[in-house]
Each structure stands twice: as C-alpha cells, then as structure tokens.
Design a protein around this motif. Sequence first.
Motif, PDB file in Angstrom:
ATOM      1  N   UNK A 141       0.804  -1.217   0.000  1.00  0.00           N
ATOM      2  CA  UNK A 141       0.000   0.000   0.000  1.00  0.00           C
ATOM      3  C   UNK A 141       0.839   1.269   0.000  1.00  0.00           C
ATOM      4  N   UNK A 142       0.282   2.325   0.570  1.00  0.00           N
ATOM      5  CA  UNK A 142       0.966   3.619   0.601  1.00  0.00           C
ATOM      6  C   UNK A 142       2.296   3.581   1.363  1.00  0.00           C
ATOM      7  N   UNK A 143       2.442   2.799   2.447  1.00  0.00           N
ATOM      8  CA  UNK A 143       3.745   2.744   3.126  1.00  0.00           C
ATOM      9  C   UNK A 143       4.896   2.314   2.209  1.00  0.00           C
ATOM     10  N   UNK A 144       4.594   1.575   1.135  1.00  0.00           N
ATOM     11  CA  UNK A 144       5.636   1.234   0.160  1.00  0.00           C
ATOM     12  C   UNK A 144       6.249   2.503  -0.424  1.00  0.00           C
ATOM     13  N   UNK A 145       5.416   3.480  -0.753  1.00  0.00           N
ATOM     14  CA  UNK A 145       5.909   4.739  -1.315  1.00  0.00           C
ATOM     15  C   UNK A 145       6.745   5.511  -0.302  1.00  0.00           C
ATOM     16  N   UNK A 146       6.287   5.515   0.945  1.00  0.00           N
ATOM     17  CA  UNK A 146       7.045   6.215   1.986  1.00  0.00           C
ATOM     18  C   UNK A 146       8.439   5.607   2.152  1.00  0.00           C
ATOM     19  N   UNK A 147       8.482   4.275   2.212  1.00  0.00           N
ATOM     20  CA  UNK A 147       9.765   3.597   2.413  1.00  0.00           C
ATOM     21  C   UNK A 147      10.693   3.808   1.219  1.00  0.00           C
ATOM     22  N   UNK A 148      10.140   3.754   0.005  1.00  0.00           N
ATOM     23  CA  UNK A 148      10.957   3.954  -1.192  1.00  0.00           C
ATOM     24  C   UNK A 148      11.510   5.375  -1.250  1.00  0.00           C
ATOM     25  N   UNK A 149      10.700   6.348  -0.818  1.00  0.00           N
ATOM     26  CA  UNK A 149      11.178   7.735  -0.764  1.00  0.00           C
ATOM     27  C   UNK A 149      12.340   7.871   0.214  1.00  0.00           C
ATOM     28  N   UNK A 150      12.217   7.212   1.349  1.00  0.00           N
ATOM     29  CA  UNK A 150      13.229   7.344   2.398  1.00  0.00           C
ATOM     30  C   UNK A 150      14.484   6.533   2.090  1.00  0.00           C
ATOM     31  N   UNK A 151      14.304   5.325   1.540  1.00  0.00           N
ATOM     32  CA  UNK A 151      15.446   4.429   1.318  1.00  0.00           C
ATOM     33  C   UNK A 151      15.367   3.768  -0.059  1.00  0.00           C
ATOM     34  N   UNK A 152      15.612   4.502  -1.129  1.00  0.00           N
ATOM     35  CA  UNK A 152      15.543   3.908  -2.469  1.00  0.00           C
ATOM     36  C   UNK A 152      16.600   2.841  -2.718  1.00  0.00           C
ATOM     37  N   UNK A 153      17.648   2.838  -1.897  1.00  0.00           N
ATOM     38  CA  UNK A 153      18.753   1.896  -2.116  1.00  0.00           C
ATOM     39  C   UNK A 153      18.500   0.524  -1.487  1.00  0.00           C
ATOM     40  N   UNK A 154      17.485   0.383  -0.644  1.00  0.00           N
ATOM     41  CA  UNK A 154      17.213  -0.887   0.024  1.00  0.00           C
ATOM     42  C   UNK A 154      16.457  -1.846  -0.890  1.00  0.00           C
ATOM     43  N   UNK A 155      16.408  -3.101  -0.493  1.00  0.00           N
ATOM     44  CA  UNK A 155      15.643  -4.114  -1.223  1.00  0.00           C
ATOM     45  C   UNK A 155      14.226  -4.186  -0.675  1.00  0.00           C
ATOM     46  N   UNK A 156      13.283  -4.543  -1.552  1.00  0.00           N
ATOM     47  CA  UNK A 156      11.869  -4.519  -1.159  1.00  0.00           C
ATOM     48  C   UNK A 156      11.147  -5.778  -1.613  1.00  0.00           C
ATOM     49  N   UNK A 157      10.249  -6.238  -0.758  1.00  0.00           N
ATOM     50  CA  UNK A 157       9.214  -7.193  -1.144  1.00  0.00           C
ATOM     51  C   UNK A 157       7.903  -6.444  -1.021  1.00  0.00           C
ATOM     52  N   UNK A 158       7.362  -6.035  -2.158  1.00  0.00           N
ATOM     53  CA  UNK A 158       6.105  -5.288  -2.183  1.00  0.00           C
ATOM     54  C   UNK A 158       4.956  -6.280  -2.331  1.00  0.00           C
ATOM     55  N   UNK A 159       4.070  -6.272  -1.364  1.00  0.00           N
ATOM     56  CA  UNK A 159       2.931  -7.186  -1.360  1.00  0.00           C
ATOM     57  C   UNK A 159       1.692  -6.468  -1.872  1.00  0.00           C
ATOM     58  N   UNK A 160       1.228  -6.847  -3.040  1.00  0.00           N
ATOM     59  CA  UNK A 160      -0.041  -6.342  -3.545  1.00  0.00           C
ATOM     60  C   UNK A 160      -1.198  -7.176  -3.044  1.00  0.00           C
ATOM     61  N   UNK A 161      -0.898  -8.403  -2.634  1.00  0.00           N
ATOM     62  CA  UNK A 161      -1.885  -9.306  -2.037  1.00  0.00           C
ATOM     63  C   UNK A 161      -1.465  -9.528  -0.594  1.00  0.00           C
ATOM     64  N   UNK A 162      -2.211  -8.941   0.336  1.00  0.00           N
ATOM     65  CA  UNK A 162      -1.819  -8.982   1.743  1.00  0.00           C
ATOM     66  C   UNK A 162      -2.451 -10.136   2.508  1.00  0.00           C
ATOM     67  N   UNK A 163      -3.385 -10.832   1.871  1.00  0.00           N
ATOM     68  CA  UNK A 163      -3.903 -12.066   2.446  1.00  0.00           C
ATOM     69  C   UNK A 163      -4.483 -12.929   1.336  1.00  0.00           C
ATOM     70  N   UNK A 164      -4.152 -14.237   1.317  1.00  0.00           N
ATOM     71  CA  UNK A 164      -3.136 -14.891   2.148  1.00  0.00           C
ATOM     72  C   UNK A 164      -1.724 -14.523   1.684  1.00  0.00           C
ATOM     73  N   UNK A 165      -0.763 -14.669   2.591  1.00  0.00           N
ATOM     74  CA  UNK A 165       0.601 -14.257   2.301  1.00  0.00           C
ATOM     75  C   UNK A 165       1.377 -15.347   1.564  1.00  0.00           C
TER      76      UNK A 165
END
Length: 326
Positions: free
Chosen positions: A163-187
């Motif tokens: 969700x939106x926290x993905x954008x916040x984290x990418x803004x703050x730390x673009x150099x980190x690795x990410x697992x972006x979940x578009x489906x939050x259940x089931x995981x």
Amino acid sequence: KHVGVNVAADPLFTVSYTGTNRALVIISADDPSMHSSQNEQDNRNYARFAKVPMLEPSDSQEAKEYIKIAFDLSEQFDTPVFLRTTTRVAHSKSIVNLENPTSWEDKTELKTNAAKYVMVPGNSRVRRQLVEKRTAALKDFAEKSSLNRVEMNSKDVGIITSGMPYNYAKDAFPEYSYLKLGMVYPLPEKLIRNFAKKVKKLYVVEELDPFLEEQIKVMGIDVTGKAILPFANELDPGIVANAIGGCASGDAIMAAPEVPPRPPNLCPGCPHRGVFYVLGKLGAFVSGDIGCYTLSFMKPLEGLHSTVCMGASISMAHGMSKALKD
C-alpha cells in the motif's frame, strides 16, 4: 468505509462459505489518522478473520488494475475479494494508463444451488472444508502472482511492505531491497522466506496493526516492525527514515511550515447552527450520529455530547429515556 464493513460483517462471513455466483468485490477504505472517522480500525484483519483474499494498491494505477484482478480472482476461486485502500491512496492523484474495455457478457442468469447457498449446518459444514481448500489454492496463487514482487538492491536491508507505506519507504530508502505485497492475504510464505534469506536485516513497514509482522514472525522469521514504528496514525517518509535510519535528517523530509491553526467548524449559513445553538442554551444532553454536525460539540455552540457511530443516536436516546424515566 472501514466501519461500514462492521455493519456488513454478518453476511460477509457467510458469503465466504457460499462463494459467489459470478464475482463479488468489496472495497474497504481505511482511515489512518482518522481524518474523518470515529476509529482507526485496520480492516486487513477482516480478510484473515473471514478467510477472504485481500488486495492492496499503492497508487492510482494499481487501484485501477487491482479492481480487474479482484473480479478475476473472485470468479476463478469462487470467493468474495477485498480491495483495501486508505485515505492517502484514495486522495492521491497520478497518471493512469487506460485500456480498451472487454466485450460485455450477460452473466445475470439466476441459478439455484441449495447445497451451495442455503447455509444450514449440514451444508455449511461441507462448505467450511471447501473454504480451507480455497485458501490453500490462493496461497499457491500468491506465491506466483505478479501482485507480489521483489525489488533487489542492497542486501544489507530488506523491507516488506504494501500500500501507501511502500511509497514512503521507497522515498526514504531507495537503495534498500523490497518485497512489495499487492496481495496482503493470504501471504506468500515461500516468497517471504526466500526474500528474508537474501538480506541481512529485515523490516516490515505498515500502518496501524502489525498485520504482516505478526504473520511473518509466526513463520519463524526475525523481523522488526512495530518495535520502532508507531501503531497509530499515518506514516510518512520522515517517520520511516527516523525509525529505520535513526537519523534526525529524516525530519526534514516532511517538515511542515508553521501556520496559524484553523480548527474545523460548521459552514457559514449551515442550518445546523441554529438548532445546536438552541440545544446548547437549553442545556440538553444531545446524542448525535456521524456527520459534519458533530463539529457542533466545539465552542461556541457546545450543543453535542455523544457520538459513537452511524445510527447510534436513536438507541442512545432510547436508553437515556429509560434511564431518566422521561
């Protein structure tokens, strides 16, 4: 709205058992920071509770695309599907690429199937087992779906988010690795485990409840989330930068200018003004419903004393009449 799902919870839990004749998508809009709500509940919990898959877009393009995917999922797996948005996603604007609509097909034929749709105990016990099989199939789908994607960069830090926290984290730390979940259940447990093995330190960035964090910890994976991030209110890039980076420079990302406060108030000429002015002068105890007139609890009117939820004013007035014997 998120609290509206509370009202619809009775049929929601049962339609999870019956499945759908064609497709059913439930859009739930949560409100972190309670911009216009009486509580801050996290409706991701409904997905797990009712055993209904949930998608969560992070921008306008995904909000459009996920609707189509949700309808396809509903038909494919014979299940209602949640699409969760939040205030910040719903009020954001970005470019959206459109596509030609598919040809219309009439799917309104009414079909009877008592064993599937009449939830007496004998039928519901059978459907209960099918719900578990469906959840297992959805977990397999989540492992392979492009809704969940890995963005590998630095292996020092990995962030699982949605969700939106993905954008916040990418803004703050673009150099980190990410697992972006578009489906939050089931995981997608295998995807999460593989991602966790590739990074030295793992964080979960999510608003409100530790919904993802708790499930990942149950998998036996060491992850940090609410130990450093707040449980309440919206996040922003500055909050994420301070929590994970531990540096004061994060404050500057979302620094707000000093402006005179402007508390909300009823609009000029609002007909509620006169009503609540008189009620305040009478000293009456007034219970109200959700709406803009809840602002009448403030000075100078001070004509409202209790607001709980939609429709509560009637039941509260009934209770007061009994208690006061009036």
